[in-house]
Design an enzyme around this catalytic site. Structure first.
Site, PDB file in Angstrom:
ATOM      1  N   LYS A  74      -4.167   1.138   5.660  1.00 52.42           N
ATOM      2  CA  LYS A  74      -4.214  -0.226   5.131  1.00 52.42           C
ATOM      3  C   LYS A  74      -4.483  -1.217   6.268  1.00 52.42           C
ATOM      4  O   LYS A  74      -5.236  -2.169   6.103  1.00 52.42           O
ATOM      5  CB  LYS A  74      -2.894  -0.579   4.433  1.00 52.42           C
ATOM      6  CG  LYS A  74      -2.637   0.169   3.139  1.00 52.42           C
ATOM      7  CD  LYS A  74      -3.660  -0.119   2.052  1.00 52.42           C
ATOM      8  CE  LYS A  74      -3.551  -1.524   1.491  1.00 52.42           C
ATOM      9  NZ  LYS A  74      -4.527  -1.740   0.378  1.00 52.42           N
ATOM     10  N   THR A  84      -0.455  -4.921   2.398  1.00 52.91           N
ATOM     11  CA  THR A  84       0.979  -4.615   2.261  1.00 52.91           C
ATOM     12  C   THR A  84       1.780  -5.054   3.488  1.00 52.91           C
ATOM     13  O   THR A  84       1.245  -5.082   4.611  1.00 52.91           O
ATOM     14  CB  THR A  84       1.150  -3.079   2.064  1.00 52.91           C
ATOM     15  OG1 THR A  84       2.507  -2.733   2.265  1.00 52.91           O
ATOM     16  CG2 THR A  84       0.317  -2.262   3.059  1.00 52.91           C
ATOM     17  N   ASP A  85       3.056  -5.316   3.285  1.00 54.89           N
ATOM     18  CA  ASP A  85       3.934  -5.636   4.424  1.00 54.89           C
ATOM     19  C   ASP A  85       4.108  -4.431   5.347  1.00 54.89           C
ATOM     20  O   ASP A  85       4.558  -4.572   6.476  1.00 54.89           O
ATOM     21  CB  ASP A  85       5.305  -6.155   3.940  1.00 54.89           C
ATOM     22  CG  ASP A  85       6.099  -5.166   3.099  1.00 54.89           C
ATOM     23  OD1 ASP A  85       5.610  -4.049   2.838  1.00 54.89           O
ATOM     24  OD2 ASP A  85       7.244  -5.520   2.703  1.00 54.89           O
ATOM     25  N   GLU A  86       3.746  -3.238   4.842  1.00 59.37           N
ATOM     26  CA  GLU A  86       3.946  -2.024   5.655  1.00 59.37           C
ATOM     27  C   GLU A  86       3.059  -2.003   6.897  1.00 59.37           C
ATOM     28  O   GLU A  86       3.323  -1.259   7.836  1.00 59.37           O
ATOM     29  CB  GLU A  86       3.739  -0.764   4.802  1.00 59.37           C
ATOM     30  CG  GLU A  86       4.717  -0.738   3.638  1.00 59.37           C
ATOM     31  CD  GLU A  86       4.805   0.595   2.909  1.00 59.37           C
ATOM     32  OE1 GLU A  86       4.539   1.643   3.512  1.00 59.37           O
ATOM     33  OE2 GLU A  86       5.152   0.571   1.709  1.00 59.37           O
ATOM     34  N   LYS A 141     -11.884   4.499  -9.785  1.00 62.30           N
ATOM     35  CA  LYS A 141     -12.278   5.915  -9.706  1.00 62.30           C
ATOM     36  C   LYS A 141     -11.458   6.788 -10.656  1.00 62.30           C
ATOM     37  O   LYS A 141     -11.835   7.925 -10.939  1.00 62.30           O
ATOM     38  CB  LYS A 141     -12.049   6.366  -8.250  1.00 62.30           C
ATOM     39  CG  LYS A 141     -12.477   7.768  -7.928  1.00 62.30           C
ATOM     40  CD  LYS A 141     -12.172   8.069  -6.454  1.00 62.30           C
ATOM     41  CE  LYS A 141     -12.451   9.513  -6.104  1.00 62.30           C
ATOM     42  NZ  LYS A 141     -12.093   9.806  -4.692  1.00 62.30           N
ATOM     43  N   TYR A 186      -0.544   6.098   5.570  1.00 61.39           N
ATOM     44  CA  TYR A 186      -0.861   5.083   4.558  1.00 61.39           C
ATOM     45  C   TYR A 186      -0.969   3.702   5.198  1.00 61.39           C
ATOM     46  O   TYR A 186      -1.988   3.018   5.066  1.00 61.39           O
ATOM     47  CB  TYR A 186       0.205   5.079   3.448  1.00 61.39           C
ATOM     48  CG  TYR A 186       0.216   3.812   2.621  1.00 61.39           C
ATOM     49  CD1 TYR A 186      -0.862   3.485   1.797  1.00 61.39           C
ATOM     50  CD2 TYR A 186       1.305   2.917   2.668  1.00 61.39           C
ATOM     51  CE1 TYR A 186      -0.860   2.304   1.044  1.00 61.39           C
ATOM     52  CE2 TYR A 186       1.310   1.746   1.921  1.00 61.39           C
ATOM     53  CZ  TYR A 186       0.230   1.443   1.114  1.00 61.39           C
ATOM     54  OH  TYR A 186       0.230   0.275   0.386  1.00 61.39           O
ATOM     55  N   THR A 201     -10.639   6.041   1.392  1.00 63.41           N
ATOM     56  CA  THR A 201     -10.628   4.910   0.441  1.00 63.41           C
ATOM     57  C   THR A 201     -10.179   3.607   1.110  1.00 63.41           C
ATOM     58  O   THR A 201     -10.829   2.570   0.961  1.00 63.41           O
ATOM     59  CB  THR A 201      -9.709   5.226  -0.762  1.00 63.41           C
ATOM     60  OG1 THR A 201     -10.342   6.243  -1.538  1.00 63.41           O
ATOM     61  CG2 THR A 201      -9.484   4.001  -1.639  1.00 63.41           C
TER      62      THR A 201
END
Ligand code: NAD
Ligand code: TYD
Length: 331
Positions: free
Chosen positions: A151, A123-125, A34, A147, A98
């Site tokens: 995810k 992600t590890d988050e 995008k 965030y 998104t």
């Protein structure tokens, strides 16, 4: 293999495209991006004239464009995301759009067009913070920020599409990446370029928060391996094994640049700041993956890259970059 890479104009996606085009002479890539503030075609200058590479400007939330490109590929690697924690704290809407809805649009099109492999870059988050020990792929998800919650929402959709529709999905969850072409809002490029500009380095809280750092191409090698050899339906942690607190990272950057520690400015802590991320990567190692970069050497190389590539980051930081994209791409 023909691969749809989404978010390929960003940091990790552009490094991944460069790796694949260099490694597999018969592979072709469509890069659907995008071009948000983080998307930058300068990241791909060296490959843009390669006949096996095609850029398509578009949003993964746009069903029309996604369904146009999907029948042309054998596999999808979804990097496209809003990726910065601080921006998610400022406003989560784009992240949910998104990272969750966009993932759904891709999954639905992949299902309709019977794509051979769908790999979600996570992600590890999503596991949240851990004081001691390391998370494995079966641990519960306890995201802390808008965030990481977005995810995690994307990952859940991917898993549901595998279980419900038998979509051949894979997920990688990597630790914090660093290296060339990282947008200068993340700690590595922000601190390196601030130091070069004589600006302060804003260290959150007491600087004791710990991240596990992985050099970006080591992550890309892991993603490549999982894409080709990963077992369908599975999740793979990909971590560098380099846990360092933020004070240490900051000190190493300053030392490399021969700058004084008085450039550090202690600022208010991030809301909900995760203390430590740590992942167990045995599963990826059993697949044959291992990082090949030594952390200290890779940090030096990264600092050097930003020293030698002012053309890349100065226009981003000056705002010239966003203006250029507004003029050329109508944002
Ligand atoms: P980035 O912010 O540098 O790049 C994101 C890219 O996605 C940009 O090119 C942007 O234009 C594009 N994009 C955003 N929204 C889009 C949309 N709706 N449609 C199409 N394109 C869109 O991010 P990054 O650091 O390269 O991260 C890539 C992926 O890896 C993300 O999914 C992120 O969550 C994940 N990840 C990043 C890290 C890290 O340390 N950077 C660690 C683990 C996982
Ligand atoms: P960041 O690069 O934003 O990655 P993430 O939050 O996804 O791990 O931040 C890495 C660490 O650096 C995190 O603990 C927050 C800290 N940090 C600062 O201290 N100052 C800053 O200006 C930034 C951007 C991050």
């Amino acid at each position: 293999m023909k691969i749809l890479v989404t978010g390929g104009a960003g940091f990790i996606g552009s490094n991944f495209i460069r790796l694949i085009l260099g490694k597999y002479p018969d592979d072709e890539i469509i890069n659907l991006d995008k071009l948000t503030y983080a998307g930058n075609l300068d990241n791909l200058r060296d490959v843009e004239s390669d006949e096996r590479y095609r850029f398509v400007k578009g949003d993964i939330c746009d069903e029309k464009i996604v369904n146009e490109v999907m029948p042309q590929v054998d596999a999808v690697v979804n990097f496209a995301a809003e990726s910065h924690v601080d921006r998610s704290i400022g406003g989560p809407a784009d992240f949910i759009q998104t990272d969750v809805f966009g993932t759904y649009v891709l999954l639905e099109a992949a299902r309709r067009h019977e794509v051979g492999r769908y790999l979600q870059i996570s992600t590890d988050e999503v596991y949240g913070s851990i004081r001691e020990g390391s998370f494995t792929e079966t641990d519960r998800l306890e995201p802390s920020s808008p965030y990481s919650a977005s995810k995690a929402g994307g990952d859940m959709q991917v898993m549901a599409y595998h279980t419900t529709y038998g979509l051949p999905t894979l997920i990688t969850r990597s630790s914090n990446n660093f290296g060339p072409y990282q947008y200068p809002e993340k700690i590595f490029p922000l601190f390196i370029t601030n130091a070069l500009e004589g600006k302060k380095l804003p260290l959150y809280g007491d600087g004791t928060n710990v991240r596990d750092w992985i050099y970006v191409t080591d992550n890309c090698e892991g993603i490549d391996l999982v894409l080709h050899k990963g077992q369908i339906g599975e999740i793979y942690n990909i971590g560098g094994g380099n846990e360092r607190d933020n004070r240490t990272i900051t000190g190493m950057i300053l030392e490399e640049l021969r700058k004084d520690e008085n450039m550090i400015e202690r600022v208010a802590d991030r809301l909900g700041h995760d203390f430590r991320y740590s992942i167990d990567c045995t599963k990826a190692q059993q697949l044959g993956w291992a990082p090949s970069h030594n952390f200290e050497d890779a940090l030096k190389e990264t600092v050097e890259w930003y020293v030698n590539n002012r053309w890349w980051w100065e226009k981003i930081k000056s705002g010239e970059f966003e203006q250029y994209y507004r003029e050329h791409y109508g944002k």
